[in-house]
Design an enzyme around this catalytic site. Structure first.
Site, PDB file in Angstrom:
ATOM      1  N   ARG A 103       0.242  15.396  13.421  1.00 32.94           N
ATOM      2  CA  ARG A 103       0.961  14.943  12.235  1.00 32.94           C
ATOM      3  C   ARG A 103       1.161  16.113  11.285  1.00 32.94           C
ATOM      4  NH1 ARG A 103      -1.656  10.227   8.504  1.00 32.94           N
ATOM      5  NH2 ARG A 103      -2.791  12.035   7.751  1.00 32.94           N
ATOM      6  N   ASP A 147       0.871  -1.174   0.000  1.00 35.15           N
ATOM      7  CA  ASP A 147       0.000   0.000   0.000  1.00 35.15           C
ATOM      8  C   ASP A 147       0.912   1.229   0.000  1.00 35.15           C
ATOM      9  OD1 ASP A 147      -1.615   2.169   0.581  1.00 35.15           O
ATOM     10  OD2 ASP A 147      -2.853   1.099   2.036  1.00 35.15           O
ATOM     11  N   TYR A 171      -5.732  10.862  -3.505  1.00 33.98           N
ATOM     12  CA  TYR A 171      -6.083  12.177  -2.938  1.00 33.98           C
ATOM     13  C   TYR A 171      -5.086  12.738  -1.941  1.00 33.98           C
ATOM     14  CZ  TYR A 171      -8.377   9.264   0.720  1.00 33.98           C
ATOM     15  OH  TYR A 171      -8.672   8.347   1.688  1.00 33.98           O
TER      16      TYR A 171
END
Lengths: 416, 416
Positions: free
Chosen positions: B375, B201, B226
């Site tokens: 983050r 992934d 995205y």
């Protein structure tokens, strides 16, 4: 044309008294086009045009990630589904918009097989829409014959094939080619009497035919967002799951959007409440927002009004061509009884592909369906009765002039 | 701040000599916003803005159904994938864009299990991205333990767990929380030595980290449209399938778009050539066209340049905060070695959620990840070095003023 056919003047009075006439202004329609293909790709509404601009430029462009909360992107699978609910005769708590019809069928078929163990047979119809059959064939190859077998029979053999070995009956209400229409209520009841769950594909029904899924106690359904719902090319599809099944369902096509708390980032899947568990990955928000807006055209009208006009349009079409000599070479493949067909008419002709291409070039947009079908769709929110007159005039001219025999139509385009 | 940190003047010279500086003009960015969230939802490009308008109004609105041929909508899954290929170090014949990451992972996992029979174990990591685990958990429940078992271990136990019982190793290169990065080449080779197929992934990698899937002989991969690819909210994902597997693959998540001749309306599924069989339902064309256009920003730049700037941005961030007393309460959860992390930095703090909300309100857009992570994403095509200085200034001010303790941040929003 026989004098028994209505005159253009008479037809214009139909438009004048049409309760849906004003709806046409809610659509963006190209000039010089009669679009008898709203059953394949519905046209753009003015609302969807604005919404597309808004979601791209105002929301994504300016508010970026905050839009998930600020513009309620996260709720769109449900808010859009609320607008589909009245078209289905369904309480909205049983609906969600997401993914494609194919993926949603996979969710429902795999869910039903789990619910129905030890039954393993999916019963469908030989001429169901191909993607529906492909989904079931793929599931069969994935699960193996011990867990899943697809059995297909002819339409008139379906009732006889319903027995206690069948796990799920899986049908499309309106046949994509000829428009033949099943009796959902009758077949659902007959199947349920044998302990069979029923999945209806309503892609060619939703937004044009009256549906009463709750009253009919339908188990599950899916439908397409881009045909009569005008949601745009490849718009998300919907899933209906009757609430009596919600507690028991363990939908296995899992993803974070179906988790009961996606943003907990829990390593173990815990299914969302009710139909939320039918969500999988992140929804295609731009496409979904456009669908959501397109559905607003249905907010102030009854499905019975829409269906009444769809029937009147197709009956007018048949009335206008029935006496034209040149049209006798077209064979009607749809039922002549409007109650037995969807909002479409199919005719076969050995030169069907060329005729479709010639009509399309002349501004009458229709569908070819392999091998020899010309399909006319009657989407009542933007079509005028006068359009039907113009379309039949062009059809007669095309057949008379034989323009469809032109060399340029001999090679099929990639998408037909 | 310690004098060893670069001054704002020095930082501005970094922007002046940045080979990617002009790329910023290709994006639509709101004013007064420093967007350290391009790793979660990339911003709108000017090209995608135009393309959105074009596909909705010019193509769908005017050309309607003819757009499938006329504007090559039917080819978009492949034409968009061609633009992803160089970012992956992959020949484009192995790529297609469609559906979501979750759905595409389901396709790959079920394909791999079929290829690997009688092996049945999917090996993954305990803290893989949750949706990845949910997909595998769902597949396990659908197929049953006789055909599929998911086994998860800690990151440092992965190599030891590779043995001849494992069917497929299924990992995310960059951990979504702390940014820890796997060595794709090493793990792929170790797994393949045991006859294991590998699915990567690449959602947090593609468009920012150098990838060489063909050289590394990776079997399969997926990635998100995205994040760093800026394809818009819920943009279609991609699938990579190494061509050495194409002949053998029988991808079971079937639908008409994956049929070798979709418009023949054949009742039996016959798989499309190569990666075409990974298509299922009708693609969400508006979302896919926007992704296709967004990918054009990568056409004239090298991924190594992008990665170099991403590293420089995150290193600058660390350099600017390392001596600030108030920042010592933030614990760096990412590796301090940039070669061991993705293009993000994660810090833990007991008030992480409030800090994220306060920063976002102050125009520094960052992500909270449950339970206690802040983050920061360093998407290099639109971020300036000066933005990093401004962001760290705001971070220090927020921690000093303790604005994050405000009552209004105590309740979590629906999407975090």
């Amino acid at each position: 044309m026989n004098t028994s056919s209505p005159s253009l003047q008479q037809i214009r009075t139909l438009d004048q008294s049409d309760p849906l006439a004003a709806k046409r202004d809610e659509f963006v329609l190209p000039s010089n086009t009669i679009y008898l293909n709203g059953n394949s790709l519905g046209p753009l509404t003015r609302g969807a045009q604005r919404r597309g601009h808004e979601v791209i430029e105002q929301q994504w462009g300016k508010d970026l990630i905050a839009s998930w909360n600020q513009h309620a992107w996260i709720d769109l699978p449900f808010t859009s589904a609320q607008k589909v609910a009245p078209l289905l005769g369904a309480d909205a708590s049983q609906l969600v918009c997401c993914d494609s019809v194919s993926i949603n069928l996979l969710k429902l078929l795999s869910t039903c097989l789990q619910l129905q163990r030890p039954r393993t047979i999916i019963l469908s119809q030989e001429d169901n829409f191909p993607t529906d059959l492909y989904v079931a064939q793929g599931l069969q190859s994935m699960l193996g014959p011990g867990l899943c077998q697809l059995k297909t029979v002819a339409a008139d053999e379906l009732i006889g094939a319903l027995d206690e070995n069948i796990a799920v009956l899986f049908l499309t209400e309106v046949n994509f080619r000829n428009g033949d229409r099943h009796d959902i209520q009758q077949l659902t009841a007959l199947a349920q009497n044998k302990g069979i769950l029923v999945i209806w594909d309503l892609s060619h029904s939703t937004g044009v035919l009256p549906l009463h899924l709750d009253d009919w106690a339908v188990d599950f359904a899916v439908g397409c967002g881009y045909k009569y719902l005008n949601g745009g090319p490849g718009a998300p599809a919907f899933i209906y799951a009757n609430k009596r099944h919600h507690e028991r369902i363990e939908q296995p096509i899992q993803g974070w959007m179906g988790h009961k708390d996606p943003f907990a980032f829990d390593p173990s899947y815990k299914k969302g409440l009710g139909v939320a568990q039918f969500l999988t990955g992140t929804p295609a928000i731009v496409s979904l927002a456009i669908l959501d807006s397109a559905l607003d055209v249905f907010s102030d009208i009854e499905i019975t009004t829409i269906y009444g006009k769809a029937t009147a349009l197709s009956e007018l079409f048949l009335g206008l061509i029935k006496d034209a000599d040149v049209l006798q070479e077209l064979k009607l493949e749809s039922s002549a009884d409007p109650s037995l067909r969807g909002a479409q008419l199919a005719f076969s002709h050995s030169d069907a592909y060329g005729i479709c291409r010639a009509l399309n070039e002349a501004g009458v947009v229709v569908d070819f369906r392999s091998p020899d079908i010309i399909r006319f769709g009657f989407s009542p929110l933007f079509l005028r009765f006068e359009d039907i007159w113009l379309a039949t005039q062009m059809l007669m001219k095309t057949l008379e002039d034989k323009t469809y025999l032109a060399e340029k139509y001999s090679r099929k385009l990639k998408v037909t």
